[in-house]
Design an enzyme around this catalytic site. Structure first.
Site, PDB file in Angstrom:
ATOM      1  N   LYS A  41     -42.503   4.099  99.113  1.00  0.00           N
ATOM      2  CA  LYS A  41     -41.174   3.557  99.446  1.00  0.00           C
ATOM      3  C   LYS A  41     -40.114   4.162  98.530  1.00  0.00           C
ATOM      4  CE  LYS A  41     -42.240  -0.498  96.617  1.00  0.00           C
ATOM      5  NZ  LYS A  41     -42.708  -1.894  96.639  1.00  0.00           N
ATOM      6  N   ARG A  63     -42.274 -15.298  97.847  1.00  0.00           N
ATOM      7  CA  ARG A  63     -41.296 -14.352  98.366  1.00  0.00           C
ATOM      8  C   ARG A  63     -41.594 -14.225  99.856  1.00  0.00           C
ATOM      9  NH1 ARG A  63     -41.114  -8.308  95.851  1.00  0.00           N
ATOM     10  NH2 ARG A  63     -43.003  -8.164  97.112  1.00  0.00           N
ATOM     11  N   TYR A  67     -14.635   9.537  78.548  1.00  0.00           N
ATOM     12  CA  TYR A  67     -13.970   8.289  78.929  1.00  0.00           C
ATOM     13  C   TYR A  67     -13.957   7.288  77.782  1.00  0.00           C
ATOM     14  CZ  TYR A  67     -14.076   9.391  83.954  1.00  0.00           C
ATOM     15  OH  TYR A  67     -13.884   9.934  85.187  1.00  0.00           O
ATOM     16  N   MET A 118     -20.184   9.791  86.284  1.00  0.00           N
ATOM     17  CA  MET A 118     -20.903   9.835  87.557  1.00  0.00           C
ATOM     18  C   MET A 118     -21.616  11.175  87.739  1.00  0.00           C
ATOM     19  SD  MET A 118     -19.463   9.162  91.405  1.00  0.00           S
ATOM     20  CE  MET A 118     -18.796   7.546  91.099  1.00  0.00           C
TER      21      MET A 118
HETATM   22  C1  LIG Z   1     -43.896  -1.867  95.857  1.00  0.00           C
HETATM   23  C2  LIG Z   1     -45.122  -2.613  96.206  1.00  0.00           C
HETATM   24  C3  LIG Z   1     -46.368  -2.195  95.717  1.00  0.00           C
HETATM   25  C4  LIG Z   1     -46.517  -1.087  94.701  1.00  0.00           C
HETATM   26  O1  LIG Z   1     -46.273  -1.611  93.431  1.00  0.00           O
HETATM   27  P1  LIG Z   1     -46.557  -0.773  92.092  1.00  0.00           P
HETATM   28  O2  LIG Z   1     -46.448  -1.773  91.018  1.00  0.00           O
HETATM   29  O3  LIG Z   1     -45.520   0.281  92.026  1.00  0.00           O
HETATM   30  O4  LIG Z   1     -47.918  -0.203  92.223  1.00  0.00           O
HETATM   31  C5  LIG Z   1     -47.485  -2.862  96.156  1.00  0.00           C
HETATM   32  N1  LIG Z   1     -47.390  -3.905  97.004  1.00  0.00           N
HETATM   33  C6  LIG Z   1     -46.209  -4.343  97.489  1.00  0.00           C
HETATM   34  C7  LIG Z   1     -46.189  -5.493  98.414  1.00  0.00           C
HETATM   35  C8  LIG Z   1     -45.043  -3.724  97.086  1.00  0.00           C
HETATM   36  O5  LIG Z   1     -43.865  -4.176  97.537  1.00  0.00           O
END
Ligand SMILES: *Cc1c(COP(=O)(O)O)cnc(C)c1O
Length: 378
Positions: A43, A137, A270, A319
Site C-alpha cells: 500500500k 477499528r 526562512y 518545500m
Molecule cells: C498496513 C497493514 C499491514 C502491514 O503492516 P506492517 O506493520 O507494515 O507490516 C498488515 N495488516 C494490515 C491490516 C495493515 O493495514
C-alpha cells in the site's frame, strides 16, 4: 555506486535495492512456518518505494499474494501485470463491485452491514472477512459468530479468507503481550465456533511485520508483511523475539546544486532560523518536504552524508530545497551526491532514527516519499 550516470540529471531520487528486497523476501520466507505464505503489503506506493518497481521485483521473487489499501492500488497492480492474489485491506464503495470482479480483487469486509450491501450488488465478489478482536477499528466483532456465519451463506460473496489485526504486537510489555494473546485467542474462539457449525474454514491470517517477528510460532496461512519487507523496523529501539538479518531497501538521495559562503552573523533561509557562529560553507540540496523529507526535522535536527562526511541540515527545510553546513567537509563540491536516508549509517540516517526525530515511525516517513520523486532500481 553513488556516481552512477543514470542519476546525473535528477535533482533528487529514491534508490531501491532490488538485491536487498529479494534478500528480505528470502529471509522472511525462510523464517515462516511451513504452509504460511508471505503476503506482501504494498500500500501507499509500496511504503514510498514505488508500487510498480516493487511489484515487478516481488513478482520475479515469486511472491503470489499482495495486499493494498485501496481499489486504485489493486487496479494498478493488475495493470503492472501482477497475476497473484490481491487483497484490499481497506474500504471500497460497494458500487464498485463490478470493478472488484473485473480486476479479480479480493475485498475486505469491514463489518456486517458492509457485507450485506456488497452482497446486494449481486456481482459475485471474492472477500476476506475482517474480524475485530480488540483493535476496534475495522471488522465484525469476534463474538458475533452468527453474523459471520450469515456472511458465509451470502450468495454473491465468496469468502476466501478471514483475518484480524493486532494492535500492540510491537510491544514486549507484559500487559501488551497478554492483550495480544487475548486477541489471538478471540480469533480462534470464533474459528472454533464456526467449525462446530460446519463452516468450511477459509485461509486465516493475523500477523503483520511485528506480529510475525514477536509471535513467530503462530501457524497462519499468510503473514501480511509491510515494513519488514522493506528491511527496517518501525522504530530504532525496539527489539523483537525473532531478529532477522533484514536489509534496508530504500535510500533517499539528492545532490549539491549550489555552494555559498555565508559569513558569521548572517542568516540562512526562512525565518532567519540559522545564523552561523563562524564563516560557513553552505550547500543547497534541491529536495524538501514536498518530496517527503519532514519539515519538522528543522527543529529536531537532521544530517546527510556527503563523500563520507556527515553534514547537518541547517535552517528550515523548505518545500523544495534544504541547506546543509559543509564547512567541515572541505572536499564537498557541486554535483556531489548527498544521502538523506539509507541503511548504512544506522545511528544517523536510517529510516527509523530519522522518523523518531520527528516523532513518528519509519512507516510514515517512507510512505510520504511516493509522490514526486523518481524511483531508480539498482
Ligand atoms: C498496513 C497493514 C499491514 C502491514 O503492516 P506492517 O506493520 O507494515 O507490516 C498488515 N495488516 C494490515 C491490516 C495493515 O493495514
Amino acid at each position: 555506486m553513488e556516481c552512477n550516470a543514470v542519476f546525473r540529471t535528477e535533482r533528487a531520487w529514491i534508490e531501491v535495492s532490488a538485491e536487498n528486497l529479494h534478500h528480505n523476501v528470502r529471509v522472511l520466507q525462510e523464517a515462516m512456518p511451513a504452509g504460511c505464505e508471505l503476503m506482501a503489503v504494498v500500500k501507499c506506493e509500496a511504503y514510498g518505494h514505488g508500487l510498480r518497481q516493487v511489484a515487478e521485483e516481488l513478482k520475479i521473487a515469486g511472491v503470489r499474494a499482495f495486499a493494498v489499501a485501496t481499489i486504485e492500488e489493486g487496479i494498478k497492480l493488475r495493470e503492472y501485470g501482477i497475476q497473484g492474489e490481491i487483497l484490499i485491506l481497506g474500504y471500497t464503495d460497494v458500487r464498485r463491485a463490478p470493478e472488484l470482479k473485473q480486476y479479480d480483487l479480493i475485498q475486505t469486509l469491514i463489518d456486517f452491514c458492509y457485507a450485506k450491501e456488497l452482497n446486494e450488488q449481486g456481482v459475485g465478489v471474492k472477500v476476506h472477512i475482517k474480524i475485530d478482536t480488540g483493535m476496534h477499528r475495522l471488522g465484525i466483532p469476534y463474538h458475533a459468530s452468527s453474523d459471520v456465519e450469515q456472511v458465509f451463506a451470502m450468495k454473491h460473496i465468496k469468502v476466501y479468507g478471514m483475518f484480524t489485526h493486532l494492535c500492540c504486537p510491537d510491544s514486549r510489555l507484559l500487559e501488551d503481550v497478554a492483550f495480544t494473546k487475548e486477541q489471538i485467542g478471540n480469533f480462534y474462539q470464533l474459528v472454533d465456533a464456526l467449525k462446530k457449525n460446519g463452516i468450511a474454514i477459509p485461509k486465516l491470517h493475523i500477523q503483520s511485520s511485528y506480529g510475525f517477528l514477536n509471535y513467530p510460532d503462530l501457524h497462519c496461512d499468510y503473514a501480511r508483511m509491510g515494513i519488514a519487507l522493506y528491511g527496517v523496523l518501525s522504530s530504532a529501539k525496539e527489539d523483537t523475539v525473532l531478529s532477522l538479518p533484514l536489509r534496508p531497501v530504500l535510500s533517499l538521495k539528492s545532490k549539491i546544486v549550489l555552494i555559498r559562503n555565508v559569513s558569521k552573523g548572517s542568516s540562512v533561509g526562512y525565518g532567519r532560523a540559522f545564523t552561523p557562529e563562524r564563516d560557513s560553507r553552505i550547500a543547497i540540496l534541491p529536495i524538501g518536504y514536498g518530496d517527503g523529507f519532514p519539515r519538522g526535522l528543522s527543529e529536531t535536527g537532521a544530517s546527510v552524508r556527503i563523500k563520507g562526511h556527515v553534514a547537518p541540515v541547517i535552517g528550515r527545510i523548505c518545500m523544495d530545497q534544504l541547506a546543509v553546513d559543509i564547512t567541515d567537509a572541505a572536499d564537498a563540491a557541486v554535483g556531489d551526491i548527498a544521502t538523506l536516508i539509507d541503511g548504512k549509517t544506522p545511528e544517523l540516517i536510517s529510516a527509523p532514527s530519522v522518523a523518531e526525530r520527528f516523532g513518528s515511525i519509519s512507516n510514515e516517513l517512507l510512505c510520504r516519499m511516493g509522490a514526486r520523486l523518481p524511483v531508480v532500481v539498482i
